[in-house]
Design a protein around this motif. Structure first.
Motif, PDB file in Angstrom:
ATOM      1  N   GLU A  79     -32.866 -25.109 -97.903  1.00  0.00           N
ATOM      2  CA  GLU A  79     -33.683 -24.059 -98.521  1.00  0.00           C
ATOM      3  C   GLU A  79     -33.668 -24.168-100.041  1.00  0.00           C
ATOM      4  O   GLU A  79     -34.690 -23.947-100.711  1.00  0.00           O
ATOM      5  CB  GLU A  79     -33.174 -22.693 -98.077  1.00  0.00           C
ATOM      6  N   LYS A  83     -36.840 -24.681-102.463  1.00  0.00           N
ATOM      7  CA  LYS A  83     -37.127 -23.787-103.589  1.00  0.00           C
ATOM      8  C   LYS A  83     -37.199 -24.548-104.910  1.00  0.00           C
ATOM      9  O   LYS A  83     -38.011 -24.228-105.788  1.00  0.00           O
ATOM     10  CB  LYS A  83     -36.049 -22.705-103.662  1.00  0.00           C
ATOM     11  N   GLU A  86     -40.531 -26.146-104.994  1.00  0.00           N
ATOM     12  CA  GLU A  86     -41.553 -25.133-105.271  1.00  0.00           C
ATOM     13  C   GLU A  86     -41.537 -24.722-106.749  1.00  0.00           C
ATOM     14  O   GLU A  86     -42.591 -24.565-107.378  1.00  0.00           O
ATOM     15  CB  GLU A  86     -41.293 -23.908-104.384  1.00  0.00           C
ATOM     16  N   CYS A  87     -40.341 -24.590-107.305  1.00  0.00           N
ATOM     17  CA  CYS A  87     -40.237 -24.266-108.735  1.00  0.00           C
ATOM     18  C   CYS A  87     -40.821 -25.375-109.603  1.00  0.00           C
ATOM     19  O   CYS A  87     -41.504 -25.116-110.603  1.00  0.00           O
ATOM     20  CB  CYS A  87     -38.769 -24.005-109.112  1.00  0.00           C
TER      21      CYS A  87
END
Length: 371
Positions: A79, A83, A86-87
């Protein structure tokens, strides 16, 4: 495994308790000894089994717990990686948006500056055209005023003989052509001549085209321009325009010449009570009784303004005639340059020669009385 461990911990292994039985009198000692022997042997064995079972269940719980924690850790790491990706993607999107915003802002500023420059250019051109139009309107108004004055002075009952030379006698008309500066002398000489000399017929004006001047005009007519470098205008500048605009006040004469060339000179009639208006003093701008160009005491019925300076200069009738003659010449050649004159080349040539003659006469001091 954890549930089984809790169940086992809640239900501890049962320990057998020997109940005392009332023995009989004959058998009291034997059962007691037998009971003690049996309890002493079974109790340590059951305790060891329970301890080993507890140890095995705790080891199993630890292994399962560590395995569960490793799984959770792997999930958390996955996860976290998602993330991070995605950042990173969002940061790239933000950088791209910021770059596009900067480019858009720069293009908008550039377009705004371009529009402002174009608006300033158009405004300057419009203001220049407005000044030229005002100058032309003022000149035309002055000319109309002069024409009205001439027309008013001529009526059917008392016609103006200056406007209608056909009403004059042949001898007087012929004489006034060459000598019209002193009325008293000319009238006396005319009366004497009319008494002693018979009237002579009026001679018709003869014209002959000068081949050199006509060739220069034809060459200029092919590509009309206001540049003084061409032979046609260079000759006229040297022979007519320059001498006609050569006044005593050299500095003001140069300003007048530039204003006439740029079509920014304004001539307007003034009343005798008008006082000088503008930045300059009465001495610099002349006055109703002093010409600003010649510096001589003259009755000034007109004044000029150079461009939008706001300074008015009072001029005498002679200076006004000289300036007007040059302005008429430039107006006509501008009309030819703009294609507004629809005439034969020879007719244009003779009109130019007539305007040159007016400049020469004005330079010599000849001008109409109404000026």
């Amino acid at each position: 495994s954890q549930a089984s461990f809790e169940e086992e911990s809640q239900n501890p292994p049962a320990v057998q308790h020997w109940k005392s039985v009332m023995p009989s009198k004959g058998d009291r000692e034997e059962p007691e000894s037998g009971c003690q022997d049996a309890g002493g042997v079974n109790e340590p064995q059951s305790m060891g089994l329970n301890v080993s079972r507890l140890r095995s269940s705790s080891v199993e719980i630890r292994e399962k717990g560590s395995e569960f924690l490793r799984d959770e850790l792997h999930k958390a790491q996955k996860e976290l990686k998602l993330k991070d990706k995605e950042c990173e993607r969002l940061s790239k999107v933000r950088e791209q948006l910021e770059q596009e915003l900067e480019e858009l802002t720069a293009s908008l500023f550039e377009e705004a500056h371009k529009m402002v420059r174009e608006a300033n250019t158009k405004q300057a051109a419009a203001e220049k055209q407005l000044r030229e139009a005002r100058g032309k309107i003022d000149m035309l108004q002055a000319e109309v005023t002069a024409l009205k004055t001439l027309v008013i002075t001529s009526t059917p009952s008392s016609p103006n003989r200056e406007l209608h030379p056909q009403l004059q006698s042949p001898s007087k008309a012929g004489f006034r052509k060459g000598h019209g500066r002193n009325k008293s002398t000319s009238s006396a000489m005319v009366s004497a001549a009319s008494q002693n000399v018979a009237p002579e017929p009026v001679s018709r004006e003869c014209k002959e085209v000068d081949s050199i001047l006509f060739a220069e005009f034809q060459a200029w007519k092919e590509s009309p321009t206001l540049d003084k470098s061409c032979s046609f205008l260079d000759r006229i500048y040297q022979e007519d325009v320059g001498p006609c605009l050569d006044f005593t006040k050299q500095e003001l004469s140069e300003l007048v010449r530039v204003a006439v060339e740029q079509n920014t000179l304004t001539i307007e009639p003034v009343a005798s009570q008008t006082v000088p208006v503008g930045k300059g003093s009465a001495e610099e701008c002349g006055g109703p009784r002093k010409c600003a160009l010649s510096g001589l005491p003259r009755t000034c019925k007109h004044r000029i303004m150079l461009g939008d300076s706001g300074n008015y200069y009072y001029i005498s009738p002679s200076c006004r005639a000289r300036i007007t003659a040059v302005c008429n010449f430039f107006t006509y050649i501008r009309y030819i340059q703009q294609g507004l004159v629809r005439q034969d080349v020879e007719l244009m040539y003779w009109e130019v020669m007539r305007l040159r003659r007016e400049m020469s006469l004005a330079k010599l001091g000849f001008y109409p009385n109404e000026m």
